[in-house]
Design a protein around this motif. Structure first.
Motif, short mmCIF file in Angstrom:
data_model
loop_
_atom_site.label_atom_id
_atom_site.label_comp_id
_atom_site.label_asym_id
_atom_site.label_seq_id
_atom_site.Cartn_x
_atom_site.Cartn_y
_atom_site.Cartn_z
N SER A 89 -11.58 -9.45 20.10
CA SER A 89 -11.27 -8.05 20.55
C SER A 89 -11.48 -6.34 19.64
N PRO A 90 -10.97 -7.44 17.92
CA PRO A 90 -10.85 -6.44 17.53
C PRO A 90 -12.22 -5.75 16.53
N LEU A 91 -13.35 -6.81 16.48
CA LEU A 91 -14.70 -6.34 16.77
C LEU A 91 -15.07 -4.95 17.33
N LYS A 92 -15.19 -5.98 18.73
CA LYS A 92 -15.40 -5.30 20.01
C LYS A 92 -14.64 -3.30 19.51
N ASN A 93 -13.53 -3.67 19.61
CA ASN A 93 -12.33 -2.26 19.83
C ASN A 93 -12.22 -1.57 18.54
N ALA A 94 -12.13 -1.76 16.78
CA ALA A 94 -11.72 -1.46 16.06
C ALA A 94 -12.36 -0.40 15.50
N GLN A 95 -14.23 -0.36 16.09
CA GLN A 95 -15.02 0.56 14.84
C GLN A 95 -14.14 1.77 15.96
N ARG A 96 -13.68 2.00 16.13
CA ARG A 96 -13.18 3.90 16.26
C ARG A 96 -12.30 4.11 15.33
N LEU A 97 -11.30 2.78 14.51
CA LEU A 97 -10.31 3.33 13.35
C LEU A 97 -10.85 4.06 12.45
N ARG A 98 -10.07 5.19 11.64
CA ARG A 98 -9.95 6.37 11.34
C ARG A 98 -10.03 5.69 10.09
N THR A 99 -11.00 5.38 8.71
CA THR A 99 -10.29 4.58 7.75
C THR A 99 -10.39 6.43 6.36
N ARG A 100 -10.25 6.98 6.85
CA ARG A 100 -10.75 8.34 5.96
C ARG A 100 -10.26 9.90 6.89
N PRO A 101 -9.27 10.79 6.44
CA PRO A 101 -8.44 10.38 5.11
C PRO A 101 -7.49 9.07 5.94
N TRP A 102 -6.97 8.69 3.96
CA TRP A 102 -5.66 6.92 4.90
C TRP A 102 -5.18 7.30 3.61
N THR A 103 -3.40 7.20 3.73
CA THR A 103 -2.37 7.37 2.63
C THR A 103 -1.67 6.09 3.09
N ILE A 104 -0.94 5.35 1.82
CA ILE A 104 -0.17 4.67 1.99
C ILE A 104 1.00 5.08 1.16
N GLN A 105 1.72 4.90 2.09
CA GLN A 105 3.58 5.80 1.28
C GLN A 105 4.17 4.33 0.79
N ILE A 106 4.84 4.29 0.00
CA ILE A 106 5.28 3.70 -0.88
C ILE A 106 6.74 3.77 -1.50
N ASP A 107 8.12 3.50 -0.77
CA ASP A 107 9.35 3.37 -0.99
C ASP A 107 10.65 3.02 -0.37
N GLY A 108 11.42 2.90 -0.22
CA GLY A 108 12.89 1.96 -0.77
C GLY A 108 13.16 1.97 -1.48
N GLU A 109 13.52 0.71 -2.16
CA GLU A 109 14.01 0.93 -3.73
C GLU A 109 13.13 0.90 -4.60
N VAL A 110 12.73 2.61 -4.76
CA VAL A 110 11.87 2.40 -5.99
C VAL A 110 12.51 3.82 -6.96
N LYS A 111 11.95 4.25 -7.55
CA LYS A 111 12.43 5.74 -8.92
C LYS A 111 12.46 6.46 -7.91
N ARG A 112 11.02 6.46 -7.73
CA ARG A 112 10.27 7.92 -7.45
C ARG A 112 9.44 7.78 -6.62
N PRO A 113 10.11 7.45 -4.49
CA PRO A 113 8.87 7.04 -3.85
C PRO A 113 7.63 8.16 -3.42
#
Ligand code: MTE
Length: 315
Positions: A89-113
């Motif tokens: 299923s991943p090979l067949k169905n993941a091709q529609r995933l848009r991988t740009r733009p893509w961001t990663i949120q880094i948060d929680g117990e950090v000094k500067r989210p």
């Protein structure tokens, strides 16, 4: 229904983690959804990672010298339940995933989210090729030439507070791109977690590539976790959030079936899964099974992280 003896059943046919109880609901809603979306008849999003080379790779000393599994097998046989229940299923169905733009949120117990664009994250450390064994909880295994860098590099930049004891990883859960997120297989998003010392271990990898090329969508593009001494499901795909927390995270599989899937999930041939043995595994491409190694063969590097812990109770 055909009833077969356990010895007749290939590991690949074992009902995937925790789908057992929910399977009927899953298949019903999945089929309805596929019909509604015209799923399968839409042209796949054509942009493929195959052939997109990653330059300037260093070879990592942390690699195994075992022969990597064929690219075609690694990219056509896997689990990514956001895209469906079967191994292909991943090979067949993941091709529609848009991988740009893509961001990663880094948060929680950090000094500067912060929210980091994937292309900026790629500059945080030099990319390495790391050839690791991967052992799935279902009893199959592969040897995978990943490309990425140690998660520790991200943790160092995240400026965590003294309260951070665990790290949570959240996968994307976008029903527009991931049709099975509309089905109740798991409590989406897919969340996994590590204790901070596990996350800091040099073997713990953020992978962005495979076989010297950009990571294919079905394998968790644009960025996924790889924790080679744990069962494959700890390695969350298509990560959009890394959150530092004080309490042990409630991970998706533990929430779904705590009897079968524990927080630690270290590869341990002595602790059976309630429905099958974990003593052996079938390496994709091999005919005969082989013995599963404690910590998937990485005991020398990681066993010390668990000194004094009862690994039967903390499975
Ligand atoms: N990550 C997300 N977001 N969704 C998933 O269903 N499956 C896990 C893990 N990461 C999964 C996931 C499981 S069960 C395995 S075995 C590995 O991904 C498989 O990774 P691979 O397809 O690259 O071999």
């Amino acid at each position: 229904m055909l009833i077969r003896r356990p010895s007749d059943i290939l590991p690949s046919e074992i009902t995937p983690p925790a789908l057992y109880a929910q399977r009927r609901e899953f298949i019903k809603s999945g089929a309805a959804l596929a019909g509604a979306l015209g799923f399968g008849s839409l042209p796949a999003f054509a942009e493929s990672a195959h052939g997109q080379k990653l330059d300037g790779l260093r070879k990592s000393a942390l690699s195994t010298d075992e022969k990597p599994t064929a690219y075609e097998s690694i990219t056509s046989y896997g689990n990514f339940y956001e895209f469906g229940p079967n191994k292909d299923s991943p090979l067949k169905n993941a091709q529609r995933l848009r991988t740009r733009p893509w961001t990663i949120q880094i948060d929680g117990e950090v000094k500067r989210p912060q929210t980091v664009a994937i292309d900026d994250l790629l500059k945080w450390a030099p990319l390495e090729e790391r050839i690791y064994r991967l052992r799935c909880v279902e009893g199959w295994s592969m040897v995978v030439p990943w490309v990425g860098f140690s998660l520790a590099e991200v943790i160092r930049r995240a400026e965590i507070t003294g309260n951070a004891k665990y790290v949570e990883f959240h996968s994307l859960a976008d029903p527009e791109q991931m049709p099975y997120v509309r089905t109740p297989v798991l409590d989406w998003p897919y969340v996994e977690g590590l204790r901070l010392d596990e996350a800091m271990h040099p073997l713990t990898l953020l992978a962005v590539g495979l076989y010297g090329e950009v990571l294919p969508k079905q394998n968790g593009a644009p960025v996924r976790l790889v924790v080679p001494w744990k069962y494959g499901f700890k390695s969350a795909k298509s990560i959009v959030r890394i959150r530092f927390v004080a309490q042990q995270p409630k991970t998706a599989w533990v929430k779904s079936n705590p009897e079968e899937y524990g927080f630690y999930s270290n590869v341990n041939p002595e602790v059976d899964h309630p429905r099958w043995s974990q003593a052996q595994e079938r390496r994709i491409g091999d005919f005969l099974k082989r013995k599963t190694q404690p910590f998937n063969g990485y005991a020398e590097q990681v066993a010390r992280l668990y000194t004094g812990m009862d690994l039967r109770r903390n499975y």
